[in-house]
Design a protein around this motif. Structure first.
Motif: not given
Length: 573
Positions: A305-307, A312-317, A332-335
């Motif tokens: 999952w590139t994001n 990620v912050i939203d999913l974990l919330a 999992i990673g991104g920029g």
């Protein structure tokens, strides 16, 4: 030997031979190897590799009948969906050039892409057609060459609304996804239905595009206001398609959650083209929704999952995070924006996932740097990837600086673009020659640590990073000047707890327009520019600070805002 050599990932080559095949060739090979394998999944509907290649060839033949010749520019104006992927590969199969356009852009912004690229053909989804039609008609009314053909698709051309099952989108999306076309028509051109185009029985033209031929013309803005086209031949795109796959040590077994926008260079090159090169499967999301993302990762056993960090912050919330099965995720990673350290630590501690950050620009076909997967550093750009050379220089003297010193990041590699479309002056300013090699000036300030890892510390360019979207103040200012009440405007970045940065405008009103409110001007901006560009904060001032030569001193306003932001953080909630 480079400092980072000791941390180079095992089984990853340091260089890739020059790639002689076109981007289209990747799909042709994967379709021949894995004809029945799922290439795309969209709301429960599967498109196999054989179907994807077949539809791209049919569309390529249709484009050819419309007069699309080698080198012609064709606009693609869509959210993530199978049609976007098909359109990209059809254009490339027809030896033409993809002009990817941000679907958040409105008519006044779109007119520039039509004029500057010289495109006479465009493909879009029905929900976006009215904006594109309005732009094309405005360009034509001014006597400039404009769109002659518009191929319009409905999202439901690619999925069955009655058979979505667990892949069903939020209820709020139903009207958008399943709505009828608006009916807006080109005044001097023809409309074509997607299904009509895919029914074309004529053969496509011979595929003759090679590594030096132009493949993609993505646009990026800058200090001059109007976006500039970045000329990427097949060879620069192919280098990062292959290089990113090798760096991530991905295989055809990968299952990608493809939610980062594919009009954007990272989503296009790393996610879309990278997956097709591998023969992997993509689970497509046209927009972000944390509950849908959680369900899709769980159901389809997503492995990569590139994001952007806000996703990620939203999913974990999510209140349902414990119900989602994230155990299949391997990468999992991104920029685009730094991942907050606390969130990265939670990913590592709770899910055993190291968030791998990278760095790249539109001009570099996405990554020039990435963290080694086995040894990433947090809030770090990583090390130069396969075939890439990077250094830190003094932006004034161009002297190469030692580890720890801050300067401008320069990059050299096969993924660097050829130059800006029809803008030789901007091209000349973007490059410098060091020790016989042509380096691209990124305009970003950073430093390299004693192990050869690069860190971003500041910007040389005027740019705002809002949730990974790059906002160029000069472009926003140019759009704001169209409001009859705006005499002067200066746009800067302000701190935002969720987006990282948000857009703020200091505005001097014209005499007689003092009744205009900040909220009214913000509302006008949202109606005339992409939502991520529109200022969320407006402050009316009597005058803007100016230098002795009359130039607006934007940096003084930026520093003032940064001081206010720091005070707000220190004060706490």
């Amino acid at each position: 030997m480079p400092l980072h050599d000791a941390f180079w990932p095992e089984r990853v080559p340091r260089h890739v031979p020059a790639i002689a095949t076109s981007v289209w060739h990747n799909l042709a090979v994967s379709a021949a190897r894995y004809p029945d394998k799922a290439a795309l999944v969209f709301f429960g509907t599967v498109t196999t590799y054989a179907q994807l290649a077949g539809q791209a060839e049919q569309l390529a033949a249709y484009l050819y009948q419309l007069g699309v010749q080698k080198g012609a520019r064709v606009i693609v104006f869509m959210q993530n969906c199978p049609q976007l992927v098909i359109a990209h590969y059809a254009i490339l199969r027809a030896n033409a050039v993809v002009v990817p356009v941000n679907p958040m852009n409105l008519a006044e912004e779109l007119a520039h892409y039509i004029r500057d690229s010289g495109a006479s053909v465009a493909l879009c989804t029905a929900d976006l057609a009215p904006q594109l039609v309005q732009a094309a008609n405005a360009v034509g009314a001014e006597g400039d060459p404009s769109l002659q053909h518009l191929i319009v698709t409905a999202f439901t051309d690619a999925f069955d609304p009655q058979a979505m099952g667990d892949d069903a989108p939020p209820a709020a999306w139903r009207d958008w996804l399943c709505g009828a076309p608006d009916g807006a028509m080109l005044q001097e051109g023809r409309h074509h239905a997607w299904r009509e185009a895919l029914a074309c029985s004529a053969p496509p033209p011979p595929h003759t595009a090679g590594p030096a031929d132009l493949a993609v013309l993505p646009y990026t803005s800058g200090t001059t206001g109007l976006p500039k086209g970045c000329m990427h031949p097949h060879r620069s795109i192919q280098h990062n398609v292959v290089g990113a796959a090798l760096w991530g040590q991905q295989t055809m077994q990968a299952v990608s959650l493809s939610v980062v926008p594919m009009f954007h260079i990272t989503g296009m090159v790393v996610v879309m083209h990278g997956s097709i090169y591998l023969g992997a499967t993509q689970i497509l999301m046209p927009r972000w929704d944390r509950e849908l993302a959680g369900r899709l990762i769980s159901k389809w056993k997503v492995t990569t999952w590139t994001n952007i960090p806000t996703m990620v912050i939203d999913l974990l919330a999510s209140p349902n995070i414990a119900d989602f099965d994230l155990g299949s995720l391997e990468h999992i990673g991104g920029g685009g924006a730094a991942m907050p350290q606390a969130v990265a630590q939670r990913l590592q501690g709770q899910f055993g996932l190291a968030y791998v950050e990278g760095y790249g620009l539109t001009e570099t076909a996405a990554p020039t740097h990435s963290n080694p997967h086995h040894r990433p550093k947090q809030q770090c750009l990583g090390i130069p990837i396969i075939g890439t050379c990077a250094c830190i220089v003094d932006p004034d003297t161009l002297a190469v600086l030692p580890p720890g010193a801050q300067g401008e990041i320069l990059v050299h590699g096969p993924q660097v673009f050829d130059g800006y479309w029809r803008n030789q002056a901007a091209t000349d300013a973007a490059f410098v020659t060091l020790e016989g090699r042509r380096f691209f000036r990124t305009g970003d300030l950073g430093h390299m640590d004693e192990e050869g890892y690069f860190f971003l510390t500041d910007r040389l360019k005027r740019m705002i990073n809002a949730s990974g979207f790059k906002v160029w103040p000069a472009e926003v200012e140019a759009l704001m000047f169209r409001h009859p009440a705006v005499q002067e405007a200066c746009v800067i970045g302000a701190r935002d707890a969720y987006r990282g940065e948000t857009v703020k405008a200091f505005v001097v009103l014209r005499p007689g327009h003092e009744a205009l409110t900040e909220d009214a001007l913000i509302a006008w901006c949202r109606n005339h520019m992409a939502a991520y560009k529109a200022p969320r904060l407006v402050e009316f001032v009597d005058a803007l600070p100016k230098s002795g030569s009359g130039k607006v001193m934007w940096r003084a306003l930026q520093q003032r805002q940064e001081a206010i932001d720091r005070q707000g953080v220190a004060a706490g909630p």
